[in-house]
Design an enzyme around this catalytic site. Structure first.
Site, PDB file in Angstrom:
ATOM      1  CG  ASP A   2       1.157   4.444   7.254  1.00 43.82           C
ATOM      2  OD1 ASP A   2       0.334   3.751   7.874  1.00 43.82           O
ATOM      3  OD2 ASP A   2       2.315   4.079   7.005  1.00 43.82           O
TER       4      ASP A   2
ATOM      5  CD  GLN B 297       5.944  -1.270   8.935  1.00 43.71           C
ATOM      6  OE1 GLN B 297       5.006  -1.211   8.153  1.00 43.71           O
ATOM      7  NE2 GLN B 297       5.754  -1.382  10.234  1.00 43.71           N
TER       8      GLN B 297
ATOM      9  CE  LYS C 129       1.389  -2.477   8.209  1.00 39.76           C
ATOM     10  NZ  LYS C 129       2.219  -1.311   8.545  1.00 39.76           N
TER      11      LYS C 129
END
Ligand code: GUN
Length: 301
Positions: free
Chosen positions: A129, A106, A62
């Site tokens: 997200d 994450q 990412k």
């Protein structure tokens, strides 16, 4: 042209890597434009807690992808034993930082940290997200729009639309009900007017539902669970599974396989995504896209 029989039918392979690359070029051009026009670039904070190998590899992908398109990444690597309150403090600092337009924590987080609590502390406007309970709640409701769609589900729908596969009125079966993929992709398909069935580990005969599906989204995390004989001829199969299985013929000792038996399904499906090179690259592309969209809402007044 030679006529084809069912035995030599070959599905169209949906090349997620190529589609993601196209999207990344589109994003890079928009980032350049923002920089030239407004003197600002999008910023994404990528937070990782601990040293899980899979999470580290996703996070480094990412961060690298950000650099490639000109998005500034803010890297936070916190130790496995960081306290929940310290992690939340960091999230609050990022919420207040005007150069950060997106925040990604994450998952999974270590057991001593309440994931729901941490995710709900991320500013709604920076929730790239799409995991904030309010963003998920809006996704579930008719007539409401969340600020961000979760990246993997958004990538699955983008693969369908860029491959010319319509969703409206189709029977879609989602295999798996995780918060990250199964549940939100089912909600997204419903919003796109599909008739949606979710099957999961407690479903009695998942193959029965899957055989009726025009669109299958496989997100069970079970290597090659879905057999070719379960697929309706001509169906579109999107395989989210990324499972490492032992392979002594490889230097690494393993290879990645999906939730679908690819070689069998290829003979029956109309379209199919490979693993790797299908959904995976799209998740990263959608994260970049969400970050760009979040930044544009702030920068372009
Ligand atoms: N872990 C596995 N997939 C994801 C994802 O899309 N976002 C985050 N934050 N964590 C993940």
């Amino acid at each position: 042209m030679a006529s084809s029989s069912p035995s030599d039918h070959k599905a169209t392979i949906i090349d997620g890597k190529a589609i993601a690359q196209t999207i990344r070029s589109e994003i890079a051009a928009e980032v350049r434009h923002l920089s030239e026009q407004y003197g600002k670039v999008p910023g994404l904070a990528v937070v990782i807690v601990g040293t899980r190998k899979d999470s580290q590899s996703y996070v480094s992908m990412k961060r690298k992808a950000c650099a490639e398109v000109g998005i500034k990444s803010f890297d936070l690597d916190l130790p496995e034993d960081v306290s929940q309150s310290d992690l939340i403090c960091k999230v609050h600092e990022l919420n207040a930082n005007p150069d950060v337009h997106g925040i990604l924590v994450q998952l999974p987080l270590p057991k001593h940290i309440n994931e729901e609590k941490v995710l709900s502390e991320i500013s709604l406007e920076k929730d790239v997200d799409g995991f904030h309970p309010l963003n998920i709640g809006k996704l579930a409701m008719k007539g409401r729009d969340s600020l961000f769609l979760p990246c993997t589900p958004k990538g699955c729908l983008e693969l369908l639309s860029r491959s010319g596969i319509s969703v409206k009125g189709k029977n879609a079966v989602v295999v798996g009900r995780s918060n990250i993929v199964g549940l939100p992709v089912a909600l997204l398909l419903l919003k796109a007017d599909a008739t949606v069935t979710i099957v999961h580990s407690r479903s009695s005969e998942p193959e029965k539902a899957i055989r009726e599906a025009d669109i299958v989204i496989a997100a069970a995390g079970q290597p090659m669970m879905i057999k070719g004989s379960w697929i309706k001829p001509g169906a579109a199969v999107i395989d989210v599974g990324t499972n490492a299985v032992d392979d002594r013929s490889r230097k690494s000792g393993y290879r990645l396989v999906g939730d679908v038996d690819f070689h069998e399904a290829c003979k029956v499906a109309g379209w199919i995504t490979p693993v790797p090179g299908g959904v995976g690259p799209m998740t990263v592309a959608m994260l970049l896209k969400n970050t760009l969209e979040g930044a544009k809402r702030i920068i372009v007044q």
